[in-house]
Design an enzyme around this catalytic site. Sequence first.
Site, short mmCIF file in Angstrom:
data_model
loop_
_atom_site.label_atom_id
_atom_site.label_comp_id
_atom_site.label_asym_id
_atom_site.label_seq_id
_atom_site.Cartn_x
_atom_site.Cartn_y
_atom_site.Cartn_z
N HIS A 127 0.81 -1.23 0.00
CA HIS A 127 0.00 0.00 0.00
C HIS A 127 0.83 1.27 0.00
CE1 HIS A 127 -3.54 -2.30 0.06
NE2 HIS A 127 -3.75 -2.40 1.36
N HIS A 201 -9.58 2.42 0.36
CA HIS A 201 -9.55 1.28 1.27
C HIS A 201 -10.65 1.37 2.33
CE1 HIS A 201 -7.90 -2.06 3.53
NE2 HIS A 201 -6.83 -2.13 2.76
N GLU A 337 -11.83 -3.36 -2.76
CA GLU A 337 -10.86 -2.43 -3.31
C GLU A 337 -10.68 -2.68 -4.81
OE1 GLU A 337 -7.29 -2.71 -0.61
OE2 GLU A 337 -8.71 -4.09 0.36
#
Length: 372
Positions: A127, A201, A337
């Site tokens: 991420h 997210h 996502e």
Amino acid sequence: MAGDGQTGAQRQDSSADRAGTVSERPWGETPDGRSITLYELETPGGLRAEIMTYGGVLVRLFTPDRHGLPGDIVLGHDRPEPYFDRTSSPFFGALIGRYANRIAGGRFTLQGRTYQLAQNDGPNALHGGERGFDQRLWDGHAFVGEDGPGVTLTYLSPDGEEGYPGNLAVQVTYTLTLAGALRIDYAATTDAPTPVNLTNHTYWNLTGNAGRDILGHELTVQAEAITPVDAGLIPTGELREVAGTPFDFREARRIGARVDADDEQLRYAGGYDHNFVLRGAAALHPAARLYDPATGRQVEVSTTEPGLQVYSGNFLDGCITGKGGQRYGHRWAVCLETQHFPDSPNQPQFPPAVLLPGQPFSSRTVYAFSTR
């Protein structure tokens, strides 16, 4: 471009009321003393969203249940400070980049040069690194358009940030539409080739105010296959059909029905934490539907992206206290996502995820709300 955003409280109304309203106010400061702005978007149809400039976080999202009673359907916090620490906010509602999901070994090779990223998930990059886009302050501009109220967030990620090449200019626009949806439009340009994979997210819990776990939520995913992973949650490179497996959500199934089945993939991730290969081309196409039979709330996801990461809140364990003092227990939410596939920079058979100068990136994801 990563400045303070707008800090003066204001409200846009007059003729715009028919298309919804947007207001903004200061909402604390970053650890280095810069002002955070919180935007509140509201439509005449009863949808209300709150978005802050730190991390581009969707803080709250209120939708009505089948009886018309509003409830907040996303996990998060009542104040900004817990979002500064990923132990108290594991990407709750945040914008993710430069590269969402995992990159094996935190390493990739591009045009003959190898780049080393932070290994912030065991040996892998996750991420965007130690301080990805979820830990950055974005600039914000509120508006009320024909489709409804919204806010455009911008951030300039400089060359070398978190190990990535090129200056990347990113723009993300949240619109709360009059048609009853949250639309997220992503755009980016670069002055050097660089991997890009942007997503949001949000942790969804359609019970409203996170009153219980999501194991009774029914999920449908428009996918014939997943990208299976190894024990480190890195894709093996194959596409595996979902037919006859716990990953078959082509018809609506309760998330809890098979999440603990005797399946190697589920054991690796402690539940669902996998990329689904979506049907459809680059045009906007259906991706998933999430439905809570108890409240009647439903969200339908459409996207231009080729993949959808379904994460069943496996690492939530009751240690995080969120909004209203609610403890977020095991599988207290599900993430949907939209994305390019994990580890695409190291998997040439996957859809390409490298952005080139002169070829702007654009992507759209729509979360449409209804009841039944």
